[in-house]
Design a protein around this motif. Structure first.
Motif, PDB file in Angstrom:
ATOM      1  N   GLN B  97      -8.719   3.246  -5.814  1.00 45.04           N
ATOM      2  CA  GLN B  97      -8.026   1.890  -5.799  1.00 45.04           C
ATOM      3  C   GLN B  97      -8.500   0.943  -6.906  1.00 45.04           C
ATOM      4  O   GLN B  97      -8.114  -0.280  -7.121  1.00 45.04           O
ATOM      5  N   GLU B 126     -11.327  -2.755   3.284  1.00 43.56           N
ATOM      6  CA  GLU B 126     -10.240  -1.968   2.668  1.00 43.56           C
ATOM      7  C   GLU B 126      -9.695  -2.656   1.108  1.00 43.56           C
ATOM      8  O   GLU B 126      -9.384  -1.907   0.440  1.00 43.56           O
ATOM      9  N   TYR B 206      -4.906   5.028  -1.197  1.00 42.79           N
ATOM     10  CA  TYR B 206      -4.196   4.242  -0.099  1.00 42.79           C
ATOM     11  C   TYR B 206      -2.772   4.559  -0.413  1.00 42.79           C
ATOM     12  O   TYR B 206      -2.045   4.699  -1.246  1.00 42.79           O
ATOM     13  N   VAL B 249      -4.231   1.644   4.565  1.00 42.22           N
ATOM     14  CA  VAL B 249      -5.555   2.007   4.059  1.00 42.22           C
ATOM     15  C   VAL B 249      -5.666   3.468   4.421  1.00 42.22           C
ATOM     16  O   VAL B 249      -5.313   4.181   5.376  1.00 42.22           O
TER      17      VAL B 249
END
Lengths: 35, 599
Positions: B97, B126, B206, B249
């Motif tokens: 991410q 997250e 994700y 997530v």
């Protein structure tokens, strides 16, 4: 450059706080022994 | 409060009772370096290899000062390691991410939080933590901090059980054996069970899901630097934003959730913690998460009885813990099932009790039971928002932490916390009959009482001191979402949770500011090690003592009288210390709620 210095300074401060507290706990242990 | 819920409570209690003896026997073998377990053929070579690599002589035991030094050194190094990972996560791998490094104050708070088994989180997992940070910085620290707690409890029990001895065990041996033989095997089984219930365990980025119905929300307008734009009156300028995707997530969740619950750590993979459907997918996963929380704490009382060769004493301590556990569950459940009278007058959810802040999959009972269990243990996991509990319902978790989380408690921490009260109870009983207090054949002398009080007073000092400072400073009050007694409860809960190494949050408080992160970090450090150091000194002192034969003046540490005295000591000491602060917070809020005022 000043921003980088500030970041490093803050890292040093927080790492210093951690080390200082653990050093204080060692002294505390010594104090407990002699209480 | 229907029959299904009573039945679930009965099943939970039965499961806890059933697991206590076998797990207690197993822990007894783990904490004995010569103890044989069925995992020896696999783990003994690994254990010996670890000693060789670390240069540890397992046959050489430590006196209490050496034990304390090793424990502090290990905790310092692991804390700095965690800090480094969190500060460097943006340039480390396993970050699909591309999450940035944590700020210095947040990295400090988080590193201290996980080192002290607190797992207070000033962040949403997250949106903040890379997979590497979750696994290497946080999950490993969950194992380490839990093992340190059990090791300290083991050392204190050895101190009680031994006589005319100079040593209380080898910290490195205890640490290694607890991780290899106790925590890792159970976590492996627990993680697989959680996966079977639907918990995720992967390394995928994700997932972006397109919404069937796009939503328009009002959000603060930000400038080019990301700072909120305000109007002439200083109010934030709001703009409409249409959302058509949802980010879901992913990541290695099950492996972290197992130790999160078993090690009474509680740090959630997601911000919603155990309310999140991935983190707590089913009623069965919810049940076993609650059981995992208390099983080691409960079993440690059996270990106490086994090690001191007085099993009745172990069960007496268990009984005192259980009595307080049951009282807490029933009060919290009753308060939440009764609900908020103002909501009822308005015709809102009159029949459902207080459902605000609760995950409807679990409802009121499982929320009240989870809240009580997680604060009986030093765990920060939540499956409902404690801030939304009724004042009396919210008072129960807060009081549980303030009594030192001795109701089964955190792994190890619960037992060593309760043993403080055992010594105090024995001391008080001795004063009442005018005899030198004795505990399991050891005379409790001035030094022992000093160490016991030091271990207890540090908690009261930092909880009340930091709360007082926060309540009179703009640094503290500017982070509050609520004013009045509820705001005080939010601050009191935060420092209580930190000092008690619990980590659960009352919510309603923006703790991710330099001041809150730093003061809470110091609160956690003092609450953990300020308590452990005098306890190890107490262990050393008790180990050196001779056994004196019991006489007619010896106060028995078994039976109903002892259990009542112990429960009374815990409640009285806790109440006398924190009742004034609780009166200004949840108690006055409850009375005002009955008069129709909400905060």
């Amino acid at each position: 450059m000043p921003m980088v210095r500030l970041k490093i300074m803050l890292d040093v401060i927080y790492i210093g706080i951690v080390i200082a507290f653990f050093a204080a706990f060692l002294l505390y242990a010594r104090g407990c022994e002699n209480l | 409060m229907n029959s299904h819920q009573w039945l679930e409570l009965a099943v939970y209690i039965a499961a806890l009772v059933l697991v206590t003896k076998p797990l207690g026997l197993y822990i007894n073998r783990v904490l004995n370096p010569a103890g044989r377990t069925w995992l020896d053929p696999v783990l003994r070579p690994l254990e010996n290899l670890t000693y060789r690599v670390l240069g540890v002589n397992p046959a050489r035991e430590h006196d209490w000062k050496q034990y304390a030094f090793a424990m502090l050194l290990f905790s310092l190094v692991s804390c700095l390691f965690t800090y480094a990972i969190l500060r460097l996560q943006d340039i480390l791998p396993l970050n699909p991410q591309h999450l940035g490094a944590l700020s210095q104050h947040l990295a400090f708070n988080t590193a201290v939080s996980f080192t002290t088994n607190t797992n207070w989180q000033s962040y949403g997992g997250e949106s903040t933590m890379s997979y590497l940070s979750q696994m290497v910085a946080l999950a490993i620290q969950n194992f380490f901090s839990a093992a340190v707690g059990i090791a300290v409890a083991g050392a204190l029990v050895r101190g009680i059980a031994r006589h005319t001895a100079q040593t209380i065990g080898n910290f490195w041996v205890d640490l290694t054996r607890i991780i290899y033989y106790l925590l890792l095997p159970i976590c492996l089984v627990l993680a697989l069970f959680f996966v079977s219930q639907g918990m995720i365990q992967n390394f995928k980025p994700y997932t972006a899901a397109r919404l069937i119905e796009p939503q328009t929300v009002s959000v603060p307008k930000t400038d080019a630097n990301g700072k909120p734009v305000v109007d002439a009156q200083g109010n934030p300028v709001m703009v409409n934003q249409t959302l058509d995707t949802q980010t879901i997530v992913q990541g290695p969740m099950a492996s972290q959730m197992a130790i999160k619950m078993l090690g009474t750590n509680g740090g959630g993979y997601t911000n919603a913690n155990a309310t999140h459907p991935f983190e707590n997918p089913t009623p069965l996963s919810n049940f076993f998460q609650m059981l995992a929380l208390l099983c080691i704490g409960s079993a440690m009382t059996y270990h106490l009885g086994r090690e001191t060769k007085n099993q009745k004493h172990g069960w007496a301590v268990w009984s005192a813990m259980f009595a307080m556990f049951l009282a807490g569950v029933l009060v919290c459940w009753w308060a939440e099932a009764r609900g908020n009278p103002i909501h009822q007058q308005l015709g809102v959810a009159a029949a459902d009790g207080n459902l605000e802040g609760k995950e409807v999959r679990f409802g009121i009972f499982d929320s009240a039971l989870f809240a009580t269990v997680t604060t009986d243990a030093s765990c920060g996991a939540v499956n409902s928002m404690h801030d939304s509990f009724t004042p009396v319902g919210g008072l129960v978790p807060m009081f549980n932490i303030q009594t030192g989380e001795v109701i089964f408690g955190g792994v190890g921490a619960g037992l060593y916390g309760m043993l403080i009260f055992v010594i105090l109870a024995v001391f008080i009983a001795g004063l009442m009959v005018g005899r030198t207090p004795e505990y399991l054949g050891k005379k409790i002398e001035a030094y022992d009482v000093k160490m016991t009080l030091l271990a207890f007073v540090i908690l009261a000092f930092i909880i009340l001191g930091f709360t007082a400072w926060a309540s009179v400073s703009n640094w503290g009050t500017s982070s509050l979402a609520n004013q009045g007694p509820h705001g005080l409860s939010e601050m009191l809960y935060a420092y209580t949770s930190g000092a008690g190494n619990n980590g659960s949050a009352f919510a309603g408080l923006n703790a991710n500011t330099p001041w809150w992160d730093t003061t809470l970090g110091i609160d956690m450090l003092l609450g953990r090690f300020g308590m452990i150091v005098p306890l190890l000194a107490l262990a050393g002192s008790l180990a050196r003592k001779k056994i004196v034969p019991a006489s007619v003046g010896t106060f028995p540490v078994t039976g109903v009288t002892f259990v009542v005295l112990l429960v009374g000591t815990v409640i009285l000491v806790g109440a006398l210390t924190f009742l004034p602060a609780l009166t200004l917070g949840p108690i006055v809020e409850h009375l005002l709620m009955l008069k129709g005022t909400l905060f």
